[in-house]
Design a protein around this motif. Sequence first.
Motif, PDB file in Angstrom:
ATOM      1  N   GLY A   1       0.792  -1.226   0.000  1.00  0.00           N
ATOM      2  CA  GLY A   1       0.000   0.000   0.000  1.00  0.00           C
ATOM      3  C   GLY A   1       0.821   1.272   0.000  1.00  0.00           C
ATOM      4  N   GLY A   2       2.145   1.132  -0.200  1.00  0.00           N
ATOM      5  CA  GLY A   2       3.022   2.303  -0.176  1.00  0.00           C
ATOM      6  C   GLY A   2       3.652   2.568   1.182  1.00  0.00           C
ATOM      7  N   ALA A   3       3.558   1.620   2.100  1.00  0.00           N
ATOM      8  CA  ALA A   3       4.080   1.820   3.455  1.00  0.00           C
ATOM      9  C   ALA A   3       5.583   2.117   3.447  1.00  0.00           C
ATOM     10  CB  ALA A   3       3.789   0.599   4.323  1.00  0.00           C
ATOM     11  N   GLU A   4       6.352   1.358   2.685  1.00  0.00           N
ATOM     12  CA  GLU A   4       7.798   1.570   2.649  1.00  0.00           C
ATOM     13  C   GLU A   4       8.138   2.921   2.027  1.00  0.00           C
ATOM     14  OE1 GLU A   4      11.763   1.376   3.118  1.00  0.00           O
ATOM     15  OE2 GLU A   4      10.276   0.042   4.059  1.00  0.00           O
ATOM     16  N   HIS A   5       7.355   3.368   1.062  1.00  0.00           N
ATOM     17  CA  HIS A   5       7.598   4.670   0.435  1.00  0.00           C
ATOM     18  C   HIS A   5       7.370   5.792   1.455  1.00  0.00           C
ATOM     19  CE1 HIS A   5       8.396   6.651  -3.416  1.00  0.00           C
ATOM     20  NE2 HIS A   5       7.536   7.597  -3.053  1.00  0.00           N
ATOM     21  N   PHE A   6       6.344   5.654   2.274  1.00  0.00           N
ATOM     22  CA  PHE A   6       6.133   6.608   3.368  1.00  0.00           C
ATOM     23  C   PHE A   6       7.349   6.626   4.291  1.00  0.00           C
ATOM     24  CE2 PHE A   6       1.496   7.172   2.780  1.00  0.00           C
ATOM     25  CZ  PHE A   6       1.354   8.470   3.215  1.00  0.00           C
ATOM     26  N   ALA A   7       7.815   5.440   4.680  1.00  0.00           N
ATOM     27  CA  ALA A   7       8.945   5.343   5.600  1.00  0.00           C
ATOM     28  C   ALA A   7      10.201   5.970   5.001  1.00  0.00           C
ATOM     29  CB  ALA A   7       9.200   3.880   5.973  1.00  0.00           C
ATOM     30  N   GLN A   8      10.448   5.729   3.717  1.00  0.00           N
ATOM     31  CA  GLN A   8      11.618   6.309   3.060  1.00  0.00           C
ATOM     32  C   GLN A   8      11.522   7.834   3.022  1.00  0.00           C
ATOM     33  OE1 GLN A   8      11.920   4.530  -0.809  1.00  0.00           O
ATOM     34  NE2 GLN A   8      12.393   2.484  -0.018  1.00  0.00           N
ATOM     35  N   THR A   9      10.338   8.349   2.797  1.00  0.00           N
ATOM     36  CA  THR A   9      10.145   9.798   2.758  1.00  0.00           C
ATOM     37  C   THR A   9      10.402  10.420   4.125  1.00  0.00           C
ATOM     38  OG1 THR A   9       8.508   9.542   0.982  1.00  0.00           O
ATOM     39  CG2 THR A   9       8.528  11.637   2.167  1.00  0.00           C
ATOM     40  N   ILE A  10       9.907   9.775   5.163  1.00  0.00           N
ATOM     41  CA  ILE A  10      10.134  10.272   6.523  1.00  0.00           C
ATOM     42  C   ILE A  10      11.623  10.275   6.843  1.00  0.00           C
ATOM     43  CG2 ILE A  10       9.754   9.775   8.979  1.00  0.00           C
ATOM     44  CD1 ILE A  10       6.984   8.622   8.094  1.00  0.00           C
ATOM     45  N   ARG A  11      12.306   9.182   6.501  1.00  0.00           N
ATOM     46  CA  ARG A  11      13.745   9.104   6.785  1.00  0.00           C
ATOM     47  C   ARG A  11      14.531  10.159   6.006  1.00  0.00           C
ATOM     48  NH1 ARG A  11      12.613   3.326   6.847  1.00  0.00           N
ATOM     49  NH2 ARG A  11      13.221   3.140   4.648  1.00  0.00           N
TER      50      ARG A  11
END
Length: 316
Positions: free
Chosen positions: A131-141
């Motif tokens: 669902g894009g969870a990893e993309h969210f995490a990468q953006t936050i990092r």
Amino acid sequence: MRDLKIPEQRHPEKAHRPDQAQPKKPDWIRVKAPGGKGYADTRRIMRDNNLVTVCEEAGCPNVGECWSQGHATMMIMGEICTRGCTFCNIATGRPDALDAFEPGRVAHAVEKLGLNHVVITSVDRDDLADGGAEHFAQTIRAIRHRSPSTTIEILTPDFLKCAPEVLEVVVASKPDVFNHNLETVPGLYPEVRPGARYFHSLRLLQRVKELDPSIFTKSGIMVGLGEPEQQVRQVMDDMRAADIDFLTIGQYLQPTPKHHRVDRFVHPDEFASYEKAAYGKGFLMVSATPLTRSSYHAGDDFARLRDARQKKLGLA
């Protein structure tokens, strides 16, 4: 090639719906047209970094005020959503592949704008396994790396079609605020938010608190869709049972005649009544006005939210 500026191509799922009358807006809904140097500067930074904002895509009435102050809510993972909610102006269809460089561009824009607080949202990506969870995490990092003092608020999809573990990926990246909007009362979900499930969304926010109690949780609803007042107050109780900290309530505005109709324009006095009731139920922070949106005044509200927690814990 689709032209997302043409309503029939932007919302193919709504093209054959009958037109819904759009009532005249009352004086308390009217806002100034966007413009000025601050607005132009923010728009240029968004364009230079090839970024999408929910401010434009969703037709937010506050875009002029927010952009003139250098505030913008960035929308990641493209501008096409896999859902077709009847209230929403985001384009519907099959999204493009994820852009691996997008987290870095978002982080660059946050640094360029000098934001103390940033809101990151996204379209629904039911086409992705996580669902894009990893993309969210990468953006936050990426934002943490470029702007370590910036506080980060995310407004996520519901991850309805994903394994439960994907939520842990987002929470582990430690956003300061995790927002997911319930949008309306449960009785209106079949016609307003047909691709979602009320109690799934509620449970998602409850799980965030269970995984990391230090993260503030936030959710919002629109009024003026035809919801009974007692059901709005029941939603407040449901949110508090899920330990949600921050509630937003705003007036629904109809983007086009093909979207869900406006049942009524709720008077500011009724919003004040909702705000008083919500504080009485234990929310740390409440924003309830006709022009309230999830990200409106988010930075100032975050400071007040943090102070409210400190006071509740006896640390202020």
